[in-house]
Design a protein around this motif. Structure first.
Motif, PDB file in Angstrom:
ATOM      1  N   VAL A   1       0.832  -1.213   0.000  1.00 54.60           N
ATOM      2  CA  VAL A   1       0.000   0.000   0.000  1.00 54.60           C
ATOM      3  C   VAL A   1       0.858   1.252   0.000  1.00 54.60           C
ATOM      4  O   VAL A   1       0.494   2.252  -0.633  1.00 54.60           O
ATOM      5  N   LYS A   2       2.003   1.214   0.652  1.00 48.42           N
ATOM      6  CA  LYS A   2       2.913   2.366   0.616  1.00 48.42           C
ATOM      7  C   LYS A   2       3.506   2.553  -0.771  1.00 48.42           C
ATOM      8  O   LYS A   2       3.581   3.669  -1.279  1.00 48.42           O
ATOM      9  N   LYS A   3       3.919   1.462  -1.371  1.00 53.73           N
ATOM     10  CA  LYS A   3       4.546   1.504  -2.694  1.00 53.73           C
ATOM     11  C   LYS A   3       3.603   2.067  -3.749  1.00 53.73           C
ATOM     12  O   LYS A   3       4.011   2.807  -4.641  1.00 53.73           O
ATOM     13  N   HIS A   4       2.305   1.723  -3.638  1.00 49.45           N
ATOM     14  CA  HIS A   4       1.338   2.123  -4.663  1.00 49.45           C
ATOM     15  C   HIS A   4       0.402   3.241  -4.216  1.00 49.45           C
ATOM     16  O   HIS A   4      -0.516   3.604  -4.947  1.00 49.45           O
ATOM     17  N   GLY A   5       0.622   3.770  -3.020  1.00 48.41           N
ATOM     18  CA  GLY A   5      -0.197   4.882  -2.531  1.00 48.41           C
ATOM     19  C   GLY A   5      -1.659   4.519  -2.348  1.00 48.41           C
ATOM     20  O   GLY A   5      -2.546   5.307  -2.660  1.00 48.41           O
ATOM     21  N   LEU A   6      -1.918   3.332  -1.832  1.00 53.53           N
ATOM     22  CA  LEU A   6      -3.280   2.851  -1.644  1.00 53.53           C
ATOM     23  C   LEU A   6      -3.715   3.032  -0.192  1.00 53.53           C
ATOM     24  O   LEU A   6      -2.888   3.089   0.714  1.00 53.53           O
ATOM     25  N   ASP A   7      -5.008   3.096   0.014  1.00 52.89           N
ATOM     26  CA  ASP A   7      -5.579   3.146   1.361  1.00 52.89           C
ATOM     27  C   ASP A   7      -5.799   1.701   1.802  1.00 52.89           C
ATOM     28  O   ASP A   7      -6.671   1.007   1.260  1.00 52.89           O
ATOM     29  N   GLU A   8      -5.009   1.246   2.765  1.00 52.83           N
ATOM     30  CA  GLU A   8      -5.063  -0.164   3.182  1.00 52.83           C
ATOM     31  C   GLU A   8      -6.449  -0.570   3.660  1.00 52.83           C
ATOM     32  O   GLU A   8      -6.952  -1.637   3.286  1.00 52.83           O
ATOM     33  N   LYS A   9      -7.074   0.258   4.468  1.00 56.46           N
ATOM     34  CA  LYS A   9      -8.389  -0.077   5.014  1.00 56.46           C
ATOM     35  C   LYS A   9      -9.424  -0.245   3.899  1.00 56.46           C
ATOM     36  O   LYS A   9     -10.205  -1.198   3.899  1.00 56.46           O
ATOM     37  N   LYS A  10      -9.408   0.650   2.923  1.00 55.76           N
ATOM     38  CA  LYS A  10     -10.360   0.564   1.806  1.00 55.76           C
ATOM     39  C   LYS A  10     -10.080  -0.647   0.931  1.00 55.76           C
ATOM     40  O   LYS A  10     -10.995  -1.330   0.487  1.00 55.76           O
ATOM     41  N   LEU A  11      -8.806  -0.922   0.668  1.00 57.99           N
ATOM     42  CA  LEU A  11      -8.444  -2.090  -0.140  1.00 57.99           C
ATOM     43  C   LEU A  11      -8.914  -3.369   0.534  1.00 57.99           C
ATOM     44  O   LEU A  11      -9.527  -4.232  -0.103  1.00 57.99           O
ATOM     45  N   VAL A  12      -8.652  -3.497   1.838  1.00 57.68           N
ATOM     46  CA  VAL A  12      -9.061  -4.681   2.591  1.00 57.68           C
ATOM     47  C   VAL A  12     -10.587  -4.802   2.591  1.00 57.68           C
ATOM     48  O   VAL A  12     -11.130  -5.903   2.473  1.00 57.68           O
ATOM     49  N   THR A  13     -11.285  -3.675   2.679  1.00 62.67           N
ATOM     50  CA  THR A  13     -12.756  -3.694   2.662  1.00 62.67           C
ATOM     51  C   THR A  13     -13.284  -4.160   1.310  1.00 62.67           C
ATOM     52  O   THR A  13     -14.179  -5.002   1.247  1.00 62.67           O
ATOM     53  N   VAL A  14     -12.730  -3.606   0.229  1.00 64.62           N
ATOM     54  CA  VAL A  14     -13.162  -3.994  -1.126  1.00 64.62           C
ATOM     55  C   VAL A  14     -12.983  -5.495  -1.327  1.00 64.62           C
ATOM     56  O   VAL A  14     -13.891  -6.192  -1.783  1.00 64.62           O
ATOM     57  N   LEU A  15     -11.806  -6.001  -0.980  1.00 69.35           N
ATOM     58  CA  LEU A  15     -11.548  -7.428  -1.176  1.00 69.35           C
ATOM     59  C   LEU A  15     -12.314  -8.282  -0.167  1.00 69.35           C
ATOM     60  O   LEU A  15     -12.745  -9.389  -0.489  1.00 69.35           O
ATOM     61  N   GLY A  16     -12.517  -7.766   1.026  1.00 69.91           N
ATOM     62  CA  GLY A  16     -13.285  -8.481   2.043  1.00 69.91           C
ATOM     63  C   GLY A  16     -14.731  -8.696   1.643  1.00 69.91           C
ATOM     64  O   GLY A  16     -15.311  -9.749   1.901  1.00 69.91           O
ATOM     65  N   LYS A  17     -15.319  -7.691   0.983  1.00 74.16           N
ATOM     66  CA  LYS A  17     -16.708  -7.820   0.520  1.00 74.16           C
ATOM     67  C   LYS A  17     -16.853  -8.922  -0.521  1.00 74.16           C
ATOM     68  O   LYS A  17     -17.934  -9.469  -0.696  1.00 74.16           O
ATOM     69  N   ALA A  18     -15.753  -9.243  -1.203  1.00 71.20           N
ATOM     70  CA  ALA A  18     -15.776 -10.315  -2.199  1.00 71.20           C
ATOM     71  C   ALA A  18     -15.338 -11.644  -1.592  1.00 71.20           C
ATOM     72  O   ALA A  18     -15.198 -12.639  -2.309  1.00 71.20           O
ATOM     73  N   GLY A  19     -15.101 -11.652  -0.278  1.00 69.88           N
ATOM     74  CA  GLY A  19     -14.758 -12.899   0.394  1.00 69.88           C
ATOM     75  C   GLY A  19     -13.274 -13.153   0.560  1.00 69.88           C
ATOM     76  O   GLY A  19     -12.871 -14.246   0.941  1.00 69.88           O
ATOM     77  N   TYR A  20     -12.438 -12.163   0.278  1.00 68.88           N
ATOM     78  CA  TYR A  20     -10.991 -12.338   0.400  1.00 68.88           C
ATOM     79  C   TYR A  20     -10.485 -11.679   1.677  1.00 68.88           C
ATOM     80  O   TYR A  20     -10.831 -10.551   1.968  1.00 68.88           O
ATOM     81  N   ASP A  21      -9.635 -12.392   2.401  1.00 68.00           N
ATOM     82  CA  ASP A  21      -9.008 -11.878   3.610  1.00 68.00           C
ATOM     83  C   ASP A  21      -7.506 -11.977   3.446  1.00 68.00           C
ATOM     84  O   ASP A  21      -6.990 -12.963   2.889  1.00 68.00           O
ATOM     85  N   TYR A  22      -6.795 -10.987   3.961  1.00 64.57           N
ATOM     86  CA  TYR A  22      -5.335 -11.010   3.886  1.00 64.57           C
ATOM     87  C   TYR A  22      -4.780 -12.007   4.894  1.00 64.57           C
ATOM     88  O   TYR A  22      -5.132 -11.985   6.069  1.00 64.57           O
ATOM     89  N   GLN A  23      -3.902 -12.877   4.428  1.00 64.22           N
ATOM     90  CA  GLN A  23      -3.235 -13.878   5.255  1.00 64.22           C
ATOM     91  C   GLN A  23      -1.766 -13.467   5.354  1.00 64.22           C
ATOM     92  O   GLN A  23      -0.986 -13.689   4.424  1.00 64.22           O
TER      93      GLN A  23
END
Length: 74
Positions: free
Chosen positions: A45-67
């Motif tokens: 997220v630092k490398k690409h300037g992303l919002d970690e919380k929003k990214l995790v939420t977007v992927l979480g809504k599709a059933g993906y969790d960070y391991q």
């Protein structure tokens, strides 16, 4: 003479619109970057300037969790 290939597809992909991307395509792009170029989600997220919380939420809504132990979304 060998042909030099781009280091990563992220050189051509604009992730600033990640919230509008299909999450199943996005998880593939994110996991590829994690596997090949980033040692952690924090680094990605630092490398690409992303919002970690929003990214995790977007992927979480599709059933993906960070391991963290596997450094990928599943």
């Amino acid at each position: 003479m060998p042909v030099e290939l781009p280091r990563t597809i992220f050189a051509r992909v604009d992730l600033s619109n990640y919230r509008k991307m299909d999450p199943h395509m996005l998880v593939g792009l994110i996991n590829t970057e994690l596997r090949n170029h980033c040692d952690s989600l924090d680094e990605l997220v630092k490398k690409h300037g992303l919002d970690e919380k929003k990214l995790v939420t977007v992927l979480g809504k599709a059933g993906y969790d960070y391991q963290a132990t596997q450094n990928q979304f599943r």
